[in-house]
Scaffold this motif. Structure first.
Motif, PDB file in Angstrom:
ATOM      1  N   ASP A 197     -14.264  -3.744 -10.074  1.00  0.00           N
ATOM      2  CA  ASP A 197     -13.258  -4.718 -10.462  1.00  0.00           C
ATOM      3  C   ASP A 197     -12.224  -4.918  -9.355  1.00  0.00           C
ATOM      4  O   ASP A 197     -11.613  -3.960  -8.884  1.00  0.00           O
ATOM      5  N   VAL A 198     -12.010  -6.158  -8.967  1.00  0.00           N
ATOM      6  CA  VAL A 198     -11.047  -6.470  -7.922  1.00  0.00           C
ATOM      7  C   VAL A 198      -9.620  -6.201  -8.405  1.00  0.00           C
ATOM      8  O   VAL A 198      -8.767  -5.780  -7.625  1.00  0.00           O
ATOM      9  N   TYR A 199      -9.342  -6.394  -9.686  1.00  0.00           N
ATOM     10  CA  TYR A 199      -7.997  -6.169 -10.208  1.00  0.00           C
ATOM     11  C   TYR A 199      -7.635  -4.684 -10.221  1.00  0.00           C
ATOM     12  O   TYR A 199      -6.489  -4.317  -9.999  1.00  0.00           O
ATOM     13  N   VAL A 200      -8.618  -3.827 -10.449  1.00  0.00           N
ATOM     14  CA  VAL A 200      -8.385  -2.386 -10.392  1.00  0.00           C
ATOM     15  C   VAL A 200      -8.111  -1.966  -8.953  1.00  0.00           C
ATOM     16  O   VAL A 200      -7.208  -1.166  -8.685  1.00  0.00           O
ATOM     17  N   ALA A 201      -8.858  -2.508  -8.018  1.00  0.00           N
ATOM     18  CA  ALA A 201      -8.621  -2.208  -6.606  1.00  0.00           C
ATOM     19  C   ALA A 201      -7.230  -2.667  -6.192  1.00  0.00           C
ATOM     20  O   ALA A 201      -6.512  -1.965  -5.469  1.00  0.00           O
ATOM     21  N   LEU A 202      -6.819  -3.836  -6.657  1.00  0.00           N
ATOM     22  CA  LEU A 202      -5.499  -4.369  -6.345  1.00  0.00           C
ATOM     23  C   LEU A 202      -4.404  -3.504  -6.954  1.00  0.00           C
ATOM     24  O   LEU A 202      -3.422  -3.158  -6.295  1.00  0.00           O
ATOM     25  N   ARG A 203      -4.577  -3.115  -8.210  1.00  0.00           N
ATOM     26  CA  ARG A 203      -3.591  -2.260  -8.886  1.00  0.00           C
ATOM     27  C   ARG A 203      -3.433  -0.924  -8.169  1.00  0.00           C
ATOM     28  O   ARG A 203      -2.324  -0.461  -7.910  1.00  0.00           O
ATOM     29  N   ASP A 204      -4.558  -0.288  -7.831  1.00  0.00           N
ATOM     30  CA  ASP A 204      -4.508   1.009  -7.162  1.00  0.00           C
ATOM     31  C   ASP A 204      -3.893   0.910  -5.773  1.00  0.00           C
ATOM     32  O   ASP A 204      -3.143   1.797  -5.350  1.00  0.00           O
ATOM     33  N   ALA A 205      -4.184  -0.166  -5.050  1.00  0.00           N
ATOM     34  CA  ALA A 205      -3.616  -0.344  -3.709  1.00  0.00           C
ATOM     35  C   ALA A 205      -2.098  -0.521  -3.793  1.00  0.00           C
ATOM     36  O   ALA A 205      -1.353   0.077  -3.018  1.00  0.00           O
ATOM     37  N   PHE A 206      -1.621  -1.329  -4.733  1.00  0.00           N
ATOM     38  CA  PHE A 206      -0.183  -1.515  -4.871  1.00  0.00           C
ATOM     39  C   PHE A 206       0.507  -0.256  -5.393  1.00  0.00           C
ATOM     40  O   PHE A 206       1.645   0.023  -5.030  1.00  0.00           O
ATOM     41  N   ALA A 207      -0.165   0.536  -6.225  1.00  0.00           N
ATOM     42  CA  ALA A 207       0.407   1.805  -6.690  1.00  0.00           C
ATOM     43  C   ALA A 207       0.578   2.771  -5.523  1.00  0.00           C
ATOM     44  O   ALA A 207       1.625   3.431  -5.386  1.00  0.00           O
ATOM     45  N   SER A 208      -0.417   2.842  -4.663  1.00  0.00           N
ATOM     46  CA  SER A 208      -0.328   3.693  -3.481  1.00  0.00           C
ATOM     47  C   SER A 208       0.773   3.214  -2.542  1.00  0.00           C
ATOM     48  O   SER A 208       1.539   4.012  -1.992  1.00  0.00           O
ATOM     49  N   LEU A 209       0.872   1.905  -2.358  1.00  0.00           N
ATOM     50  CA  LEU A 209       1.898   1.340  -1.490  1.00  0.00           C
ATOM     51  C   LEU A 209       3.291   1.590  -2.056  1.00  0.00           C
ATOM     52  O   LEU A 209       4.226   1.891  -1.308  1.00  0.00           O
ATOM     53  N   THR A 210       3.442   1.520  -3.368  1.00  0.00           N
ATOM     54  CA  THR A 210       4.731   1.780  -3.998  1.00  0.00           C
ATOM     55  C   THR A 210       5.168   3.214  -3.756  1.00  0.00           C
ATOM     56  O   THR A 210       6.343   3.470  -3.438  1.00  0.00           O
ATOM     57  N   ARG A 211       4.254   4.174  -3.880  1.00  0.00           N
ATOM     58  CA  ARG A 211       4.595   5.576  -3.614  1.00  0.00           C
ATOM     59  C   ARG A 211       5.041   5.767  -2.169  1.00  0.00           C
ATOM     60  O   ARG A 211       6.024   6.465  -1.896  1.00  0.00           O
ATOM     61  N   ARG A 212       4.331   5.150  -1.243  1.00  0.00           N
ATOM     62  CA  ARG A 212       4.706   5.289   0.167  1.00  0.00           C
ATOM     63  C   ARG A 212       6.039   4.611   0.458  1.00  0.00           C
ATOM     64  O   ARG A 212       6.842   5.104   1.252  1.00  0.00           O
ATOM     65  N   LEU A 213       6.297   3.475  -0.188  1.00  0.00           N
ATOM     66  CA  LEU A 213       7.559   2.773  -0.007  1.00  0.00           C
ATOM     67  C   LEU A 213       8.717   3.586  -0.584  1.00  0.00           C
ATOM     68  O   LEU A 213       9.807   3.623  -0.001  1.00  0.00           O
ATOM     69  N   GLU A 214       8.490   4.266  -1.710  1.00  0.00           N
ATOM     70  CA  GLU A 214       9.515   5.142  -2.276  1.00  0.00           C
ATOM     71  C   GLU A 214       9.846   6.279  -1.322  1.00  0.00           C
ATOM     72  O   GLU A 214      11.016   6.658  -1.183  1.00  0.00           O
ATOM     73  N   ASP A 215       8.835   6.837  -0.660  1.00  0.00           N
ATOM     74  CA  ASP A 215       9.070   7.907   0.317  1.00  0.00           C
ATOM     75  C   ASP A 215       9.929   7.412   1.480  1.00  0.00           C
ATOM     76  O   ASP A 215      10.858   8.100   1.920  1.00  0.00           O
ATOM     77  N   VAL A 216       9.632   6.225   1.983  1.00  0.00           N
ATOM     78  CA  VAL A 216      10.417   5.657   3.082  1.00  0.00           C
ATOM     79  C   VAL A 216      11.851   5.416   2.632  1.00  0.00           C
ATOM     80  O   VAL A 216      12.805   5.731   3.353  1.00  0.00           O
ATOM     81  N   ALA A 217      12.028   4.889   1.428  1.00  0.00           N
ATOM     82  CA  ALA A 217      13.374   4.611   0.917  1.00  0.00           C
ATOM     83  C   ALA A 217      14.165   5.906   0.751  1.00  0.00           C
ATOM     84  O   ALA A 217      15.358   5.959   1.086  1.00  0.00           O
ATOM     85  N   ARG A 218      13.520   6.964   0.262  1.00  0.00           N
ATOM     86  CA  ARG A 218      14.201   8.260   0.125  1.00  0.00           C
ATOM     87  C   ARG A 218      14.631   8.796   1.481  1.00  0.00           C
ATOM     88  O   ARG A 218      15.733   9.314   1.633  1.00  0.00           O
ATOM     89  N   ARG A 219      13.744   8.703   2.463  1.00  0.00           N
ATOM     90  CA  ARG A 219      14.098   9.191   3.798  1.00  0.00           C
ATOM     91  C   ARG A 219      15.263   8.408   4.388  1.00  0.00           C
ATOM     92  O   ARG A 219      16.142   8.973   5.023  1.00  0.00           O
ATOM     93  N   GLN A 220      15.277   7.097   4.169  1.00  0.00           N
ATOM     94  CA  GLN A 220      16.366   6.289   4.721  1.00  0.00           C
ATOM     95  C   GLN A 220      17.685   6.551   4.012  1.00  0.00           C
ATOM     96  O   GLN A 220      18.738   6.464   4.617  1.00  0.00           O
ATOM     97  N   ARG A 221      17.635   6.865   2.717  1.00  0.00           N
ATOM     98  CA  ARG A 221      18.865   7.192   1.983  1.00  0.00           C
ATOM     99  C   ARG A 221      19.350   8.585   2.310  1.00  0.00           C
ATOM    100  O   ARG A 221      20.488   8.931   2.026  1.00  0.00           O
ATOM    101  N   GLY A 222      18.473   9.424   2.836  1.00  0.00           N
ATOM    102  CA  GLY A 222      18.849  10.793   3.165  1.00  0.00           C
ATOM    103  C   GLY A 222      18.744  11.724   1.969  1.00  0.00           C
ATOM    104  O   GLY A 222      19.332  12.798   1.975  1.00  0.00           O
TER     105      GLY A 222
END
Length: 124
Positions: free
Chosen positions: A78-103
């Motif tokens: 399913d393409v929608y499952v692949a899309l959901r999982d990719a955005f979930a992974s990207l969200t986790r990585r983006l949260e890590d970057v935001a935490r590092r920038q906030r200190g």
């Protein structure tokens, strides 16, 4: 949405539902982290095999000031499952970057600087 977004569909028909879903997911990301510079989403259908069915690959490259996050995700059915999982992974990585920038990342205790003193050896 002020984030420049580029959506590419490869080896599959143009789908308004799929592009709308991508726009919604990127909108959620830009609501969470407003400093997104660019976003490129490539959705491709891999080679079709009679016995294995369809396989999809989703690649997302998110440009941030000083960073670029890239996620690559495969899914067999399913393409929608692949899309959901990719955005979930990207969200986790983006949260890590935001935490590092906030200190707000936990820092390790620093090792005190000092001199090692020899301990006398008693042969007795």
């Amino acid at each position: 949405m002020q984030t420049p977004l580029q959506i590419t569909l490869r080896h599959m028909a143009q789908s308004n539902a799929l592009t709308t879903r991508v726009r919604e997911d990127v909108g959620k990301l830009s609501g969470f982290y407003p400093d997104i510079v660019s976003c490129r989403v490539i959705i491709e259908q891999r080679d079709r095999h009679k016995s294995q069915g369809r396989s999809f690959n989703v690649r997302i490259a998110l440009g941030l000031p000083g960073h670029e996050l890239i996620v690559n995700h495969d899914h067999d059915v399913d393409v929608y499952v692949a899309l959901r999982d990719a955005f979930a992974s990207l969200t986790r990585r983006l949260e890590d970057v935001a935490r590092r920038q906030r200190g707000s990342v936990k820092k390790h205790a620093s090792v005190p600087d000092g001199k090692a003193t020899p301990v006398p050896f008693d042969r007795g």
